[in-house]
Design a protein around this motif. Sequence first.
Motif, short mmCIF file in Angstrom:
data_model
loop_
_atom_site.label_atom_id
_atom_site.label_comp_id
_atom_site.label_asym_id
_atom_site.label_seq_id
_atom_site.Cartn_x
_atom_site.Cartn_y
_atom_site.Cartn_z
N ALA A 32 3.59 -9.56 -6.94
CA ALA A 32 2.73 -10.68 -6.53
C ALA A 32 1.84 -10.30 -5.35
O ALA A 32 0.77 -10.85 -5.18
N ASN A 33 2.29 -9.36 -4.54
CA ASN A 33 1.51 -8.87 -3.41
C ASN A 33 1.58 -7.34 -3.41
O ASN A 33 2.36 -6.75 -2.68
N PRO A 34 0.76 -6.70 -4.22
CA PRO A 34 0.87 -5.24 -4.40
C PRO A 34 0.48 -4.42 -3.17
O PRO A 34 0.65 -3.21 -3.16
N TYR A 35 -0.05 -5.05 -2.12
CA TYR A 35 -0.43 -4.31 -0.92
C TYR A 35 0.64 -4.34 0.15
O TYR A 35 0.52 -3.70 1.17
N SER A 36 1.69 -5.09 -0.06
CA SER A 36 2.76 -5.23 0.92
C SER A 36 3.88 -4.24 0.62
O SER A 36 4.39 -4.18 -0.48
N ALA A 37 4.25 -3.48 1.64
CA ALA A 37 5.31 -2.48 1.48
C ALA A 37 6.34 -2.66 2.58
O ALA A 37 6.01 -3.00 3.72
N VAL A 38 7.61 -2.41 2.24
CA VAL A 38 8.69 -2.56 3.21
C VAL A 38 9.24 -1.18 3.60
O VAL A 38 9.28 -0.26 2.80
N PHE A 39 9.67 -1.09 4.84
CA PHE A 39 10.20 0.14 5.40
C PHE A 39 11.47 0.56 4.67
O PHE A 39 12.34 -0.25 4.38
N GLN A 40 11.56 1.86 4.36
CA GLN A 40 12.75 2.42 3.71
C GLN A 40 13.49 3.39 4.63
O GLN A 40 14.69 3.31 4.77
N SER A 41 12.75 4.32 5.21
CA SER A 41 13.39 5.32 6.07
C SER A 41 12.36 6.03 6.94
O SER A 41 11.17 6.02 6.63
N ALA A 42 12.84 6.64 8.01
CA ALA A 42 11.98 7.45 8.89
C ALA A 42 12.61 8.83 9.01
O ALA A 42 13.84 8.98 8.92
N LYS A 81 7.34 -3.88 7.85
CA LYS A 81 6.48 -4.19 6.70
C LYS A 81 5.06 -3.78 7.03
O LYS A 81 4.62 -3.89 8.17
N ILE A 82 4.36 -3.25 6.03
CA ILE A 82 2.96 -2.88 6.22
C ILE A 82 2.13 -3.44 5.07
O ILE A 82 2.66 -3.78 4.01
N GLU A 83 0.84 -3.52 5.29
CA GLU A 83 -0.12 -3.87 4.24
C GLU A 83 -0.98 -2.64 4.03
O GLU A 83 -1.56 -2.12 4.97
N ASP A 84 -1.04 -2.16 2.79
CA ASP A 84 -1.79 -0.95 2.48
C ASP A 84 -2.65 -1.22 1.27
O ASP A 84 -2.15 -1.39 0.16
#
Length: 92
Positions: A32-42, A81-84
Amino acid sequence: MDLCTKKYKRVRCEKWSIDITLSATYRFHDEANPYSAVFQSAECPVVANSKLPVHKRDTEYKWLMCNDYWLCPHLNSFPEKIEDTRVNEWDH
């Protein structure tokens, strides 16, 4: 299918007084929001390198160790969370 992206940031490691590039992986999971990504690991190159056998280590970080990396303020400062906008299509 979930897509992932990596974000990088250059920081100064206070423990070793060197400049390093950290990376973070983010996962796009919301159609529904393909530009929103959530943090997985650093990941830190010093930590990653120290987990390898000595003969496979990158010479730049070969003898550097970090046993308390979970306390690193740089590794813990990536946003949750980021928007890309580079992702514009989902594979089904």
